[in-house]
Write an enzyme that holds these catalytic residues in place. Structure first.
Site, mmCIF file in Angstrom:
data_model
loop_
_atom_site.group_PDB
_atom_site.id
_atom_site.type_symbol
_atom_site.label_atom_id
_atom_site.label_comp_id
_atom_site.label_asym_id
_atom_site.label_seq_id
_atom_site.Cartn_x
_atom_site.Cartn_y
_atom_site.Cartn_z
ATOM 1 N N ASP A 30 -9.088 22.129 -58.560
ATOM 2 C CA ASP A 30 -7.909 21.305 -58.851
ATOM 3 C C ASP A 30 -8.369 20.132 -59.710
ATOM 4 O O ASP A 30 -9.424 19.541 -59.458
ATOM 5 C CB ASP A 30 -7.260 20.805 -57.549
ATOM 6 C CG ASP A 30 -5.821 20.399 -57.763
ATOM 7 O OD1 ASP A 30 -4.924 21.063 -57.223
ATOM 8 O OD2 ASP A 30 -5.582 19.410 -58.512
ATOM 9 N N THR A 120 4.880 31.274 -60.038
ATOM 10 C CA THR A 120 6.079 31.977 -60.497
ATOM 11 C C THR A 120 6.270 31.661 -61.973
ATOM 12 O O THR A 120 6.539 30.523 -62.342
ATOM 13 C CB THR A 120 7.300 31.520 -59.673
ATOM 14 O OG1 THR A 120 6.999 31.795 -58.316
ATOM 15 C CG2 THR A 120 8.550 32.277 -60.088
ATOM 16 N N ARG A 159 7.105 31.349 -47.319
ATOM 17 C CA ARG A 159 8.066 30.250 -47.158
ATOM 18 C C ARG A 159 7.319 29.030 -46.662
ATOM 19 O O ARG A 159 6.484 29.153 -45.754
ATOM 20 C CB ARG A 159 9.123 30.609 -46.099
ATOM 21 C CG ARG A 159 10.075 31.700 -46.470
ATOM 22 C CD ARG A 159 10.702 32.290 -45.215
ATOM 23 N NE ARG A 159 9.666 32.820 -44.320
ATOM 24 C CZ ARG A 159 9.854 33.152 -43.050
ATOM 25 N NH1 ARG A 159 11.020 32.973 -42.487
ATOM 26 N NH2 ARG A 159 8.857 33.638 -42.325
ATOM 27 N N GLU A 160 7.637 27.875 -47.206
ATOM 28 C CA GLU A 160 7.055 26.656 -46.661
ATOM 29 C C GLU A 160 7.509 26.539 -45.207
ATOM 30 O O GLU A 160 8.624 26.927 -44.869
ATOM 31 C CB GLU A 160 7.517 25.440 -47.471
ATOM 32 C CG GLU A 160 6.897 25.425 -48.845
ATOM 33 C CD GLU A 160 7.346 24.252 -49.698
ATOM 34 O OE1 GLU A 160 7.772 23.224 -49.147
ATOM 35 O OE2 GLU A 160 7.263 24.380 -50.927
ATOM 36 N N LYS A 227 9.680 38.979 -58.379
ATOM 37 C CA LYS A 227 9.668 37.634 -57.786
ATOM 38 C C LYS A 227 11.011 36.913 -58.007
ATOM 39 O O LYS A 227 11.612 36.379 -57.078
ATOM 40 C CB LYS A 227 8.517 36.823 -58.400
ATOM 41 C CG LYS A 227 8.527 35.365 -58.060
ATOM 42 C CD LYS A 227 8.230 35.118 -56.603
ATOM 43 C CE LYS A 227 8.518 33.685 -56.233
ATOM 44 N NZ LYS A 227 7.990 33.301 -54.954
ATOM 45 N N ASN A 231 13.907 36.040 -55.014
ATOM 46 C CA ASN A 231 14.374 34.685 -54.700
ATOM 47 C C ASN A 231 15.867 34.526 -55.008
ATOM 48 O O ASN A 231 16.607 33.905 -54.246
ATOM 49 C CB ASN A 231 13.559 33.647 -55.466
ATOM 50 C CG ASN A 231 12.382 33.145 -54.642
ATOM 51 O OD1 ASN A 231 12.154 33.626 -53.527
ATOM 52 N ND2 ASN A 231 11.633 32.204 -55.168
ATOM 53 N N LEU A 273 21.398 34.227 -43.644
ATOM 54 C CA LEU A 273 22.857 34.136 -43.558
ATOM 55 C C LEU A 273 23.237 32.927 -42.716
ATOM 56 O O LEU A 273 24.273 32.912 -42.082
ATOM 57 C CB LEU A 273 23.425 35.410 -42.927
ATOM 58 C CG LEU A 273 23.488 36.656 -43.810
ATOM 59 C CD1 LEU A 273 24.144 37.802 -43.070
ATOM 60 C CD2 LEU A 273 24.246 36.378 -45.113
ATOM 61 N N GLY A 280 17.742 24.144 -50.704
ATOM 62 C CA GLY A 280 17.048 23.128 -51.486
ATOM 63 C C GLY A 280 15.652 23.663 -51.731
ATOM 64 O O GLY A 280 15.416 24.863 -51.639
ATOM 65 N N CYS A 283 11.910 26.134 -55.043
ATOM 66 C CA CYS A 283 11.886 27.516 -55.541
ATOM 67 C C CYS A 283 13.250 28.055 -55.949
ATOM 68 O O CYS A 283 13.429 28.488 -57.088
ATOM 69 C CB CYS A 283 11.279 28.421 -54.485
ATOM 70 S SG CYS A 283 9.629 27.880 -54.045
#
Ligand code: UGA
Length: 454
Positions: A30, A120, A159-160, A227, A231, A273, A280, A283
């Protein structure tokens, strides 16, 4: 296998930890020196359940650096997991992707290396990344790059908030490449995951019915489109149930029951659902915008995706409209928000509905207070421009408020002592933005219970 990961955000760090846990030697790169130093010292840059334990378990196979030269030359697989934030046109900004591809070309060893797009990226980016890596490689070595490396697409579906679970127990792994050798390298990289032959961590046991994980081998463009299409489909499901929720409100139906009733049809499925304020996060908004932008480049309208975006935008407005209907005047009122993060179990505030709702309320002259179990520190750092009074407890949010809005469905909010909260509020109004609270209990306690669907 030696692996490098470029970018230590949610996707990069989780992928790195996961591959190290599976037994590979992983170096995470990084550019942010502070972040790398913190990671080297065992500090985690964001809140994600179990990530601390997981990194500790994988520590012996994991290192962090700011230098491409310390990672890329010895790697068989190099993942690009850098951010692709939205630009003003809706298309993702690819400057970090480009820099990563160039850095790889400048350091890649003269052996067969697989460069994997994990970020992505717009459809067609695989070819673009290939050309940048090749150019940088040929400039450095003065030789043709033919066959030295290949590019694959390996989209992420985590998923976070459940990133480690999703990484260890995925529904499928998708690998896109136009080269057979690449497929073989990726298969051996993911083999322990595909066969589920690794020892499950004690804090995230393997789900009972978990079998082998299907591997979808596709061409590059198909993997990239998978992808976006995945989403966008999940986003459509949410907007669809929210649209049905509006109708449920008009006809006096209960959207939670409706969602269950349709979701148990195996062709539809119960997940995604959950009606409420809508999606929010970094992504769905970005990826649906990018899908619409790509479609329009090819003269297509993507009207279903556009409609889902519009429905999602309106849900946030409906929160303010509901409060206005109930309170009549917002100027001078105090509204409490429970939850700031875009979903529970994360401190991520990107595209969080709470921020939008707070801005709209403030614009109308209301005072906004808020609580979040983990995201308040990040809020102070990143959004000093939004005038929200942060409270140490949910009870303090409710005290003297004219209304409380549940924005993020953190579990603990359901179990609050709502009876005593009621007596501390100026008006006992609760808008349950996620259909998360016990409606009967709140009504019994004397609350005026509002939701976005009835
Ligand atoms: C999403 C996808 O679910 C992942 O598969 C994908 O890998 C990820 O985007 C990505 O592209 O990186 P994420 O945004 O982390 O994951 O979280 P989700 O659980 O999908 O939730 C997104 C938003 O939808 C949240 O604001 C959540 O509150 C909302 N949501 C979700 C609903 O309003 N209703 C639902 O039924 C489900």
């Amino acid at each position: 296998m030696n692996v490098s990961i470029i970018g230590t955000g949610y996707v990069g760090l989780t992928t790195g930890a996961c591959l190290a846990y599976l037994g590979h030697k992983v170096t995470c790169v990084d550019a942010d020196e502070r972040k790398v130093k913190a990671l080297q010292a065992g500090k985690i840059p964001f809140y994600e359940p179990h990530l601390g334990d997981f990194l500790a378990d994988a520590k012996h196979n994991l290192s962090f650096t700011t230098q491409y030269g310390e990672a890329i030359p010895q790697s068989r697989v190099v993942f690009i997991a850098v951010g692709t934030p939205p630009s003003s046109t809706g298309a993702p900004d690819l400057k970090y992707l480009e820099a990563a591809a160039r850095g790889i070309g400048e350091h890649v060893a003269e052996d067969f290396v697989v460069v994997v797009n994990k970020s992505t990226v717009p459809i067609g980016s695989g070819n673009w990344v290939e050309s940048i890596v090749r150019e940088a490689y040929e400039k450095r070595t003065g030789q043709k790059a033919n066959g030295r490396f290949a590019v694959a697409s390996n989209p992420e579906f985590l998923r976070e908030g459940s990133a480690i679970f999703d990484s260890l127990y995925p529904d499928r792994v998708v690998v896109g490449s136009d080269n057979q050798r690449t497929g073989e390298v990726m298969y051996s990289l993911y083999r322990p995951l595909l066969e589920q032959s690794f020892k499950a961590p004690w804090y995230l046991p393997r789900p009972e019915r978990m079998g082998a994980v299907p591997l979808i081998s596709a061409d590059l463009a198909s993997a990239e489109l998978i992808k976006y299409a995945a989403n966008a489909f999940l986003a459509l499901k949410i907007s669809y149930i929210n649209e049905i929720g509006q109708l449920a409100e008009k006809v006096g139906a209960d959207i939670t029951q409706v969602a269950k009733g349709i979701g148990l049809d195996a062709r539809i499925g119960t997940r995604f659902l959950q009606a409420g304020i809508g999606w929010g996060g970094s992504c769905f908004g970005k990826d649906t915008a990018a899908l619409v932008a790509t479609a329009s480049e090819y003269g297509l309208d993507a009207s279903i995706v556009k409609a889902a975006r519009e429905t999602n935008r309106k849900q946030r407005e409906r929160v303010v409209e509901k409060l206005l209907d109930e309170l009549k005047i917002l100027k001078g009122r105090t509204v409490g928000l429970l939850g700031l993060a875009f979903k529970p179990d994360t401190d991520d505030l990107r595209e969080a509905p709470a921020l939008d709702i707070a801005r709209k309320l403030i614009e109308r002259g209301a005072r906004v207070k808020a609580h979040d179990p983990v995201a308040m520190e990040r809020f102070l750092e990143q959004y000093p421009d939004i005038d929200i009074t942060l409270c140490a407890t949910p009870e303090a949010v409710a005290k003297d408020a004219d209304a409380v809005v549940l924005v993020t469905e953190w579990k603990q909010y359901r179990d609050l002592d709502w009876e005593s909260i009621k007596s501390s509020m100026r008006l006992p109004v609760v808008l349950d933005g996620r259909n998360h609270l016990d409606r009967a209990r709140l009504a019994k306690a004397g609350f005026r219970y509002l939701s976005l669907a009835g």
